[in-house]
Scaffold this active site. Structure first.
Site, mmCIF file in Angstrom:
data_model
loop_
_atom_site.group_PDB
_atom_site.id
_atom_site.type_symbol
_atom_site.label_atom_id
_atom_site.label_comp_id
_atom_site.label_asym_id
_atom_site.label_seq_id
_atom_site.Cartn_x
_atom_site.Cartn_y
_atom_site.Cartn_z
ATOM 1 N NE ARG A 83 -1.883 -47.606 -7.580
ATOM 2 C CZ ARG A 83 -1.216 -47.731 -6.462
ATOM 3 N NH1 ARG A 83 -0.997 -48.930 -5.955
ATOM 4 N NH2 ARG A 83 -0.728 -46.686 -5.839
ATOM 5 C CD GLU A 139 -1.310 -40.739 -5.462
ATOM 6 O OE1 GLU A 139 -2.313 -40.021 -5.280
ATOM 7 O OE2 GLU A 139 -0.370 -40.418 -6.216
ATOM 8 C CE1 TYR A 156 -3.398 -42.701 -8.062
ATOM 9 C CE2 TYR A 156 -2.167 -44.057 -9.615
ATOM 10 C CZ TYR A 156 -3.014 -43.949 -8.527
ATOM 11 O OH TYR A 156 -3.474 -45.086 -7.913
ATOM 12 C CG HIS A 157 4.086 -42.417 -6.566
ATOM 13 N ND1 HIS A 157 4.487 -43.697 -6.916
ATOM 14 C CD2 HIS A 157 5.195 -41.796 -6.062
ATOM 15 C CE1 HIS A 157 5.763 -43.851 -6.626
ATOM 16 N NE2 HIS A 157 6.224 -42.705 -6.117
ATOM 17 N N GLY A 158 2.119 -44.488 -9.081
ATOM 18 C CA GLY A 158 1.797 -45.899 -9.092
ATOM 19 C C GLY A 158 2.546 -46.634 -7.994
#
Length: 330
Positions: free
Chosen positions: A240, A202, A129-131
């Site tokens: 995040r 994202e 998952y890309h912050g």
């Protein structure tokens, strides 16, 4: 001459140093009651200082990137003769930069890596998952190199290759821009490769709800199928909360979709707790389709988010987690 405890005087009116300075500034500029303007300016500075800090802190990452680039140039200059005789010319530089980034992760975020044992000895495709920034991926790569002596290559967006001065950094670390054929070749050579299917979209437009924004992207799944390698899901807790974006502003989303450049402002740089979790590998299956493998991978990443992230994300809570001990079963 005015002594340390004396005051400036104008006629018979005693004045402090600040009053004297204000008087001189008023005479120089010709502005009456300049002390009122200065008081207002000081007040604005006090009010806006926290806002300025949260937008300036992301600059620390930029400084780290260019420090890394400078160190690579120095390393190359000092070892240019050895380049002709060694196939591992950049190994020392990679270890040096890994130490730099791992040190920053440890000090600023108390960075931890969990589940490294799930990474296979051979090749594998790490999907994460890309912050808002790729900082957690850099910390992961550094820690993996230090602990396991394994290097993980990464797929980056095209705009990264146009950043001034970044060429040497990207070349040394084997960063690729992502054609499927090139990714397959890297995996068939036995390498680890990391990719965030959500990419810049994202990074900029997901939020504290940790919504996965992959759209219809399934090219990474086809890469894993063609290279016959497992997919390893990865997620970083509080990613995040460290950095956030203004991606909720619709006009910025429209602008990005038009020009495909990261024009959305990033703020933060908060010293929140970061923990990267590596999930169990999704093994290669010869009869699986790219659509099915994409769905399985997305479910695996979503499971890591649900297990390790409190939603919605909260910056204060993430800061307080710096003082908490992670449960053993994590």
């Amino acid at each position: 001459m005015i002594g340390g405890n004396e005051s400036s005087t104008a006629g018979q009116i005693p004045m402090s140093y600040l009053t004297c300075l204000t008087y001189i500034l008023g005479e120089w500029t010709g502005v009456e009651h300049i002390e009122d303007y200065l008081s207002y300016a000081v007040y604005l500075l006090w009010v806006l200082f926290p806002l300025a800090v949260v937008f300036l802190l992301p600059g620390v990452l930029v400084i780290l990137f260019y420090t890394s680039i400078l160190l690579l140039h120095i390393y190359k200059r000092k070892n240019e003769l050895k380049e002709a005789y060694s196939n591992d010319f950049w190994d020392g530089a990679k270890q040096m930069l890994a130490t730099l980034w791992d040190g920053h992760g440890r000090i600023w975020h108390g960075y931890e890596l969990h589940g490294a044992g799930n990474i296979p000895e051979g090749p594998g495709l790490i999907v994460f998952y890309h912050g808002a920034t790729p900082a957690d991926c850099l910390y992961f790569m550094a820690r993996l190199l230090i602990l396991k002596k394994r290097y993980c290559h990464v797929v980056a967006d095209h705009f990264v290759f146009r950043l001034p001065g970044f060429k040497i950094l990207l070349d040394v670390h084997g960063v690729i821009h992502g054609p499927k054929e090139e990714c397959v070749r890297a995996l068939k050579k036995g390498r680890l490769l990391a990719i965030a299917p959500g990419g810049v979209r994202e990074a900029l437009f997901s939020d504290e709800m940790y919504t996965i924004v992959w759209g219809n992207r399934k090219g990474f799944a086809q890469v894993a199928i063609d290279a016959k390698v497992p997919i390893i899901p990865m997620f970083t807790q509080n990613v995040r909360e460290g950095f956030r974006t203004l991606g909720g502003i619709k006009i910025l989303r429209s602008l990005y979709e038009r020009i495909r450049l990261p024009v959305v402002p990033i703020y933060g740089g908060f010293p929140v707790k970061l923990r990267t979790f590596i999930g169990e590998p999704i093994p290669y299956e010869p009869n699986i389709t790219a659509e099915e493998l994409t769905a399985k991978t997305k479910a695996a990443v979503q499971a890591l988010i649900e297990k390790h992230q409190k939603i919605p994300g909260n910056i204060f809570r993430a800061l307080m987690e710096r003082f908490q001990t992670q449960k053993k079963d994590d």
